[in-house]
Design a protein around this motif. Structure first.
Motif, mmCIF file in Angstrom:
data_model
loop_
_atom_site.group_PDB
_atom_site.id
_atom_site.type_symbol
_atom_site.label_atom_id
_atom_site.label_comp_id
_atom_site.label_asym_id
_atom_site.label_seq_id
_atom_site.Cartn_x
_atom_site.Cartn_y
_atom_site.Cartn_z
ATOM 1 N N GLU A 85 43.446 77.711 -54.258
ATOM 2 C CA GLU A 85 43.413 76.810 -54.876
ATOM 3 C C GLU A 85 42.351 75.867 -55.618
ATOM 4 O OE1 GLU A 85 48.154 75.544 -56.201
ATOM 5 O OE2 GLU A 85 46.776 73.828 -54.803
ATOM 6 N N LEU A 86 42.690 75.906 -56.979
ATOM 7 C CA LEU A 86 41.346 74.515 -57.802
ATOM 8 C C LEU A 86 42.499 74.000 -58.305
ATOM 9 C CD1 LEU A 86 37.748 76.163 -58.048
ATOM 10 C CD2 LEU A 86 38.801 74.847 -55.773
ATOM 11 N N ARG A 87 42.329 72.691 -58.316
ATOM 12 C CA ARG A 87 43.483 71.924 -58.998
ATOM 13 C C ARG A 87 42.844 70.575 -59.826
ATOM 14 N NH1 ARG A 87 48.595 70.373 -58.891
ATOM 15 N NH2 ARG A 87 49.368 72.576 -57.872
ATOM 16 N N ILE A 88 42.476 70.949 -61.179
ATOM 17 C CA ILE A 88 41.400 70.218 -61.807
ATOM 18 C C ILE A 88 42.196 69.099 -62.534
ATOM 19 C CG2 ILE A 88 39.865 69.925 -63.607
ATOM 20 C CD1 ILE A 88 39.536 73.284 -62.698
ATOM 21 N N ILE A 89 42.278 68.034 -62.599
ATOM 22 C CA ILE A 89 42.538 66.570 -62.793
ATOM 23 C C ILE A 89 41.662 66.453 -64.333
ATOM 24 C CG2 ILE A 89 43.996 64.434 -62.863
ATOM 25 C CD1 ILE A 89 44.769 66.404 -61.159
ATOM 26 N N HIS B 243 42.445 82.932 -66.318
ATOM 27 C CA HIS B 243 43.918 82.884 -66.036
ATOM 28 C C HIS B 243 44.312 82.147 -64.987
ATOM 29 C CE1 HIS B 243 44.462 86.740 -67.406
ATOM 30 N NE2 HIS B 243 43.302 87.274 -67.245
ATOM 31 N N PHE B 244 45.248 80.747 -65.439
ATOM 32 C CA PHE B 244 45.391 79.065 -65.383
ATOM 33 C C PHE B 244 47.032 78.835 -65.517
ATOM 34 C CE2 PHE B 244 42.023 78.428 -68.373
ATOM 35 C CZ PHE B 244 43.034 78.297 -69.426
ATOM 36 N N ALA B 245 47.651 77.871 -64.832
ATOM 37 C CA ALA B 245 48.566 77.525 -65.378
ATOM 38 C C ALA B 245 47.883 75.689 -65.578
ATOM 39 C CB ALA B 245 49.285 77.202 -64.411
ATOM 40 N N GLU B 246 49.121 74.996 -66.211
ATOM 41 C CA GLU B 246 48.716 73.993 -66.587
ATOM 42 C C GLU B 246 50.533 73.132 -66.372
ATOM 43 O OE1 GLU B 246 49.114 71.396 -71.328
ATOM 44 O OE2 GLU B 246 47.672 73.667 -71.010
ATOM 45 N N GLU B 247 49.749 71.622 -66.020
ATOM 46 C CA GLU B 247 51.261 70.852 -64.843
ATOM 47 C C GLU B 247 50.773 69.947 -66.222
ATOM 48 O OE1 GLU B 247 51.073 70.817 -61.025
ATOM 49 O OE2 GLU B 247 51.376 72.712 -60.068
ATOM 50 N N ASP B 248 52.007 69.517 -66.675
ATOM 51 C CA ASP B 248 51.568 68.872 -67.824
ATOM 52 C C ASP B 248 52.840 67.898 -67.887
ATOM 53 O OD1 ASP B 248 51.045 66.858 -70.190
ATOM 54 O OD2 ASP B 248 49.848 68.195 -71.632
ATOM 55 N N THR B 249 53.275 66.530 -68.003
ATOM 56 C CA THR B 249 54.411 65.427 -68.061
ATOM 57 C C THR B 249 55.009 65.842 -69.719
ATOM 58 O OG1 THR B 249 53.308 63.438 -68.076
ATOM 59 C CG2 THR B 249 54.202 64.514 -65.718
ATOM 60 N N ALA B 250 53.649 66.127 -70.546
ATOM 61 C CA ALA B 250 54.245 66.106 -71.993
ATOM 62 C C ALA B 250 55.010 66.955 -71.595
ATOM 63 C CB ALA B 250 53.180 66.319 -72.767
ATOM 64 N N LEU B 251 55.056 67.977 -71.235
ATOM 65 C CA LEU B 251 55.949 69.442 -71.647
ATOM 66 C C LEU B 251 57.244 69.028 -71.078
ATOM 67 C CD1 LEU B 251 53.539 71.952 -70.590
ATOM 68 C CD2 LEU B 251 53.601 71.206 -72.875
ATOM 69 N N VAL B 252 57.603 68.154 -70.336
ATOM 70 C CA VAL B 252 59.159 68.509 -69.308
ATOM 71 C C VAL B 252 59.453 67.435 -71.059
ATOM 72 C CG1 VAL B 252 60.375 66.754 -67.691
ATOM 73 C CG2 VAL B 252 58.468 68.336 -67.606
ATOM 74 N N ASP B 253 58.650 66.374 -71.339
ATOM 75 C CA ASP B 253 59.427 65.256 -72.269
ATOM 76 C C ASP B 253 59.826 65.925 -73.610
ATOM 77 O OD1 ASP B 253 58.941 63.607 -70.444
ATOM 78 O OD2 ASP B 253 56.743 62.756 -70.960
ATOM 79 N N GLU B 254 58.903 66.950 -73.514
ATOM 80 C CA GLU B 254 59.020 67.792 -75.222
ATOM 81 C C GLU B 254 60.066 68.553 -74.866
ATOM 82 O OE1 GLU B 254 58.448 69.274 -79.153
ATOM 83 O OE2 GLU B 254 57.760 67.162 -77.848
ATOM 84 N N ALA B 255 60.147 68.937 -74.041
ATOM 85 C CA ALA B 255 61.889 70.166 -73.334
ATOM 86 C C ALA B 255 62.469 68.927 -73.505
ATOM 87 C CB ALA B 255 61.529 70.739 -72.096
ATOM 88 N N VAL C 263 46.792 65.465 -66.414
ATOM 89 C CA VAL C 263 47.251 67.253 -66.972
ATOM 90 C C VAL C 263 46.424 67.441 -65.550
ATOM 91 C CG1 VAL C 263 48.116 67.258 -69.378
ATOM 92 C CG2 VAL C 263 45.975 68.069 -68.219
ATOM 93 N N ALA C 264 46.856 68.699 -65.440
ATOM 94 C CA ALA C 264 46.365 69.548 -63.962
ATOM 95 C C ALA C 264 46.440 70.591 -64.788
ATOM 96 C CB ALA C 264 46.857 69.222 -62.740
ATOM 97 N N ILE C 265 44.647 71.420 -64.689
ATOM 98 C CA ILE C 265 44.716 72.780 -64.484
ATOM 99 C C ILE C 265 44.838 73.233 -63.084
ATOM 100 C CG2 ILE C 265 43.498 74.365 -65.450
ATOM 101 C CD1 ILE C 265 42.546 72.741 -67.663
ATOM 102 N N VAL C 266 45.498 74.155 -63.286
ATOM 103 C CA VAL C 266 45.769 74.912 -61.565
ATOM 104 C C VAL C 266 44.479 76.314 -61.979
ATOM 105 C CG1 VAL C 266 47.512 75.189 -59.590
ATOM 106 C CG2 VAL C 266 47.783 73.750 -61.467
ATOM 107 N N CYS C 267 43.870 76.474 -60.503
ATOM 108 C CA CYS C 267 43.134 77.944 -61.195
ATOM 109 C C CYS C 267 43.494 78.863 -59.868
ATOM 110 C CB CYS C 267 41.687 77.718 -61.406
ATOM 111 S SG CYS C 267 41.654 76.921 -62.810
ATOM 112 N N TYR C 268 43.068 80.028 -59.279
ATOM 113 C CA TYR C 268 43.549 80.509 -58.334
ATOM 114 C C TYR C 268 42.094 81.408 -58.038
ATOM 115 C CZ TYR C 268 47.732 78.753 -57.831
ATOM 116 O OH TYR C 268 49.153 77.658 -57.877
ATOM 117 N N PHE C 269 42.337 81.776 -57.267
ATOM 118 C CA PHE C 269 40.681 83.258 -57.090
ATOM 119 C C PHE C 269 40.813 83.321 -55.530
ATOM 120 C CE2 PHE C 269 39.044 79.425 -58.515
ATOM 121 C CZ PHE C 269 38.365 79.887 -60.220
ATOM 122 N N ALA C 270 41.671 85.069 -55.739
ATOM 123 C CA ALA C 270 41.139 85.424 -53.974
ATOM 124 C C ALA C 270 39.621 86.539 -54.411
ATOM 125 C CB ALA C 270 42.552 86.786 -54.545
ATOM 126 N N GLU C 271 38.994 86.119 -54.982
ATOM 127 C CA GLU C 271 37.431 86.956 -55.262
ATOM 128 C C GLU C 271 36.540 85.640 -55.912
ATOM 129 O OE1 GLU C 271 37.692 90.869 -56.130
ATOM 130 O OE2 GLU C 271 39.193 91.743 -54.569
#
Length: 307
Positions: free
Chosen positions: A6-10, A30-42, A60-68
Motif C-alpha cells: 500500500e502506497l499512501r500519497i499525500i 487504479h487507486f482510491a482517493e480520501e478527501d475530507t472535501a467529499l464528506v463536506d460536499e455529501a 488529500v490521500a491517494i491510496v494505491c495497491y500493488f500485488a505485483e
C-alpha cells in the motif's frame, strides 16, 4: 493469500489533476482517493444522515495497491520527485509524502463472519447461518437464521435492533406487514416468524437476492421483489422501514394513506439531528407517535395512523 503493498500519497487537492497524469505515466490506473472535501460536499447536499467527524484539510490521500510490480524505495523517491515537480507546470503540490504499508489479502466477503455471533433481542435469537445452534432453542424463543452477505441488516446495528424490539411489542399474528428497504430481510423474517403475512421490497438487487436466500434458509414463504413502497398493493396493518431520514420523511404521507385504519408504522435509521424533523413531518402526515426509542445516535419510532 498475497501481501499487497500500500502506497499512501499525500498531496494538495489543487494538484490532483497533475498527480493523476503522473500516476498514469507510471502505469498506475487504479487507486482510491480520501478527501475530507467529499464528506463536506455529501453533508452539504444531504447525501445521507451520518458523516464521520473529520477536520477539513487542503491535502488529500491517494491510496494505491500493488500485488505485483511493487515499488521499491528508489522508485518511490523518483515518484515523489515527479509529483513535487508539478510546481513547474503551474500546480501547487505542497509537501508531498509517500508512506508505505502492507495489507494482507483476505476473502472480504467472508472475513467479517469471524466477528458475527448469535444475538438475542428479546425472544428473538439471530443465529448466523454458518454456525450450528448451541443446544435447543428455549421455550418461546424465535430463531432466525441469517447470512446477510453484502446486504444491510445483521441485528447488531442499533437501528435494526430497535425495530426488532418494537416488532415484538405488537400482535402480528395474521397481520399484513410490509418491509420497505428490506436489506438482508431480517425484519421481514422476524415479522413472519411472529405470525405476520409479509411482503418485502428493496431497490437494491443484491439485497433482494440476499433476503430471498435468507427467507428460503428459514423455510418461510413470502414475496420479495425489487421496488419501493409504491410497488406494493393493499392495506397493511404494519409497515416497517429501517432506512434513513431523508427517505423516511417523504414516505410519511404515503404511509398514512395506504395503512389500514389504526395501522402501525415502525421507522428507524434516523439520527438524533433529524429527530425533530421526522416527528414534525409525521404529525403533519396524520401519524400519531406511540413510542420513541433511542440508542446511541439512532432513533426508532412506532407511529399509528391517526384516524
Amino acid at each position: 493469500m498475497a501481501n499487497w503493498q500500500e502506497l499512501r500519497i499525500i498531496i494538495n487537492r489543487t494538484a490532483l489533476e497533475g498527480a493523476y497524469a503522473v500516476l498514469s505515466n507510471w502505469g498506475i490506473e487504479h487507486f482510491a482517493e480520501e478527501d475530507t472535501a467529499l464528506v463536506d460536499e455529501a453533508r452539504r447536499r444531504g447525501w445521507g444522515d451520518y458523516f464521520p467527524s473529520s477536520a477539513s484539510s487542503e491535502q488529500v490521500a491517494i491510496v494505491c495497491y500493488f500485488a505485483e510490480n511493487k515499488l521499491d524505495k528508489g522508485q518511490q523517491a523518483e515518484l515523489k520527485r515527479e509529483l513535487e515537480s508539478l510546481k513547474d507546470y503551474g500546480f501547487d503540490p505542497g509537501p508531498v509524502l509517500i508512506m508505505e504499508g502492507t495489507v494482507q489479502e483476505q476473502d472480504w466477503a467472508h472475513a467479517w463472519k469471524e466477528y458475527y455471533h448469535p444475538l438475542r433481542i428479546g425472544q428473538v435469537l439471530i443465529q448466523p447461518a454458518w454456525e450450528p445452534l448451541d443446544g435447543e432453542a428455549a421455550a418461546g424463543q424465535i430463531v432466525v437464521y441469517l447470512d446477510p452477505g453484502m446486504a444491510f441488516g445483521t441485528g447488531t446495528h442499533p437501528s435494526t435492533a430497535m425495530c426488532i424490539e418494537l416488532l415484538q411489542q405488537l400482535n402480528l399474528e395474521g397481520r399484513t406487514v410490509w418491509d420497505v428497504g428490506t436489506g438482508s430481510g431480517i425484519l421481514a423474517l422476524v415479522a413472519a416468524k411472529l405470525g405476520a403475512q409479509v411482503e418485502a421490497v428493496d431497490i437494491d438487487p443484491v439485497a433482494v437476492q440476499a433476503a430471498a436466500a435468507n427467507r428460503d434458509l428459514n423455510e418461510l414463504h413470502f414475496p420479495i421483489k425489487r421496488g419501493t413502497l409504491d410497488d406494493l398493493q393493499g392495506r397493511p396493518q404494519l409497515i416497517v422501514a429501517n432506512i434513513v431520514a431523508h427517505v423516511i420523511g417523504p414516505m410519511l404521507p404515503q404511509v398514512q394513506k395506504v395503512l389500514a385504519p389504526k395501522g402501525f408504522f415502525i421507522a428507524s435509521g434516523v439520527i438524533k439531528d433529524r429527530d425533530g424533523e421526522i416527528l414534525a413531518l409525521a404529525r403533519e402526515a396524520g401519524l400519531r407517535l406511540l413510542r420513541r426509542k433511542e440508542q446511541g445516535e439512532w432513533i426508532a419510532y412506532l407511529f399509528q395512523r391517526g384516524d
